[in-house]
Design a protein around this motif. Sequence first.
Motif, PDB file in Angstrom:
ATOM      1  N   ASP A 174     -10.013  -1.841   5.966  1.00  0.00           N
ATOM      2  CA  ASP A 174     -10.166  -2.117   4.537  1.00  0.00           C
ATOM      3  C   ASP A 174     -11.622  -2.218   4.099  1.00  0.00           C
ATOM      4  O   ASP A 174     -11.913  -2.113   2.909  1.00  0.00           O
ATOM      5  N   THR A 219      -5.668   1.012   9.856  1.00  0.00           N
ATOM      6  CA  THR A 219      -6.230   0.936   8.512  1.00  0.00           C
ATOM      7  C   THR A 219      -7.406  -0.031   8.526  1.00  0.00           C
ATOM      8  O   THR A 219      -7.282  -1.156   9.020  1.00  0.00           O
ATOM      9  N   SER A 259      -7.764  -6.361  10.274  1.00  0.00           N
ATOM     10  CA  SER A 259      -7.527  -6.757   8.879  1.00  0.00           C
ATOM     11  C   SER A 259      -8.038  -8.159   8.577  1.00  0.00           C
ATOM     12  O   SER A 259      -8.283  -8.485   7.410  1.00  0.00           O
TER      13      SER A 259
END
Length: 389
Positions: A154, A152, A132
């Motif tokens: 981005d 995740t 991140s």
Amino acid sequence: MHGYRVVAPGRVSPDSCAVDQWHSYALAHGVQELHLQTSTRHHDMICALCCGRDTGKGSSGYSNSQKDEYLKHVVPAKLFSCATLRSLHLASCSLPPNLAASTVQLPSLETLALSNISSSVSSSASIQQLISGCPRLANLTLEACHQIQDITVDTRLRTFALRCCHSLRRVTVDLSETRVFEYLGQAAPVIDGPPTNASAKIHICTCSSGKNDFDSLSGFLLLFVNAKHLHFAWPDVTKNPLSDYDDFFTLHFPRFPNLTRLELGSRCAHPRAVDAVAGILRQTPNLTALSLKLGDHESSYGAYGPHFAVDVPDVPAVQCLRERVREMSVELYEGANVQRMLLKTLLRGALVLQSLRLVFASGCYSELDALTDEIKSWLANPATTINIF
């Protein structure tokens, strides 16, 4: 400074103080590429099942105490705030525990590769914080990061590789701009994101009996139905073949309408492999080039018996073979009966085939002439050029 690389030899644990001093020097001089690997043997600790090795010490080939021996060096937190760093490769080392978001500021980093980042002080949260903290990340590789379960990303990646992260269950990522995707592992994870046109290399290293695993694999492949190039490999089931496994290829393999190049990898030792390959080819109507890799370089040679006739199974005609496939490559051909069945089925149906590239497995050279003559007799198009290696 353009590049900085540290590789500790063998089982030798690096001197952390010395390595940290080298880090400080590199960071002070604006290093752009950094590669830290605390063991030259770290690949031995990657999933032995995926890599085709049987060490007799469990799925990874090493006990937990041996793993910890390799993972003593903790990367200093200051490395993750280097504004000049553009490429970072970390292998067989540990991230700082509880890595905070405020600590990770890598504004220039475009390439991140993490391999065997797994120990008592490296959590899934630390890996997520590292990812991140890279706003320009374009190339990501995660290999044998056994603790991560959900990730995740981005940014929109150009290349993305997931290898042997067997606890990974879900990835949230936008693959719309990805050019190359690679997956090596067991049950395919759920990927939340839109379909992609990326060239995909997918290697399923084990076959589970759970129907949910096949459902997840089908959903996983649906992400790549717009691809023009697909590499797909699966484990060969030679004992107690599973009906779900067979049905996946013959009934549930997704349709790839844009695919023009297909590479398939399997030992193809069970007769149902012929149906499996035919089932895949029926879902690729515009295929022009087909490649088969029938083993690895350590495969034992399956004895060829020229006195055994090979019957073509009752397989419905495949449209792409009859109308479009002009190039075919077969690697590590052993001449075992199931492989002969498969190749005979393909060549008898390949009406417009122009070139056949054939690489024999080591150990079958004494039968080379007989194998070659047999293959020539199977060609539906006598004008096909054969190149033998």
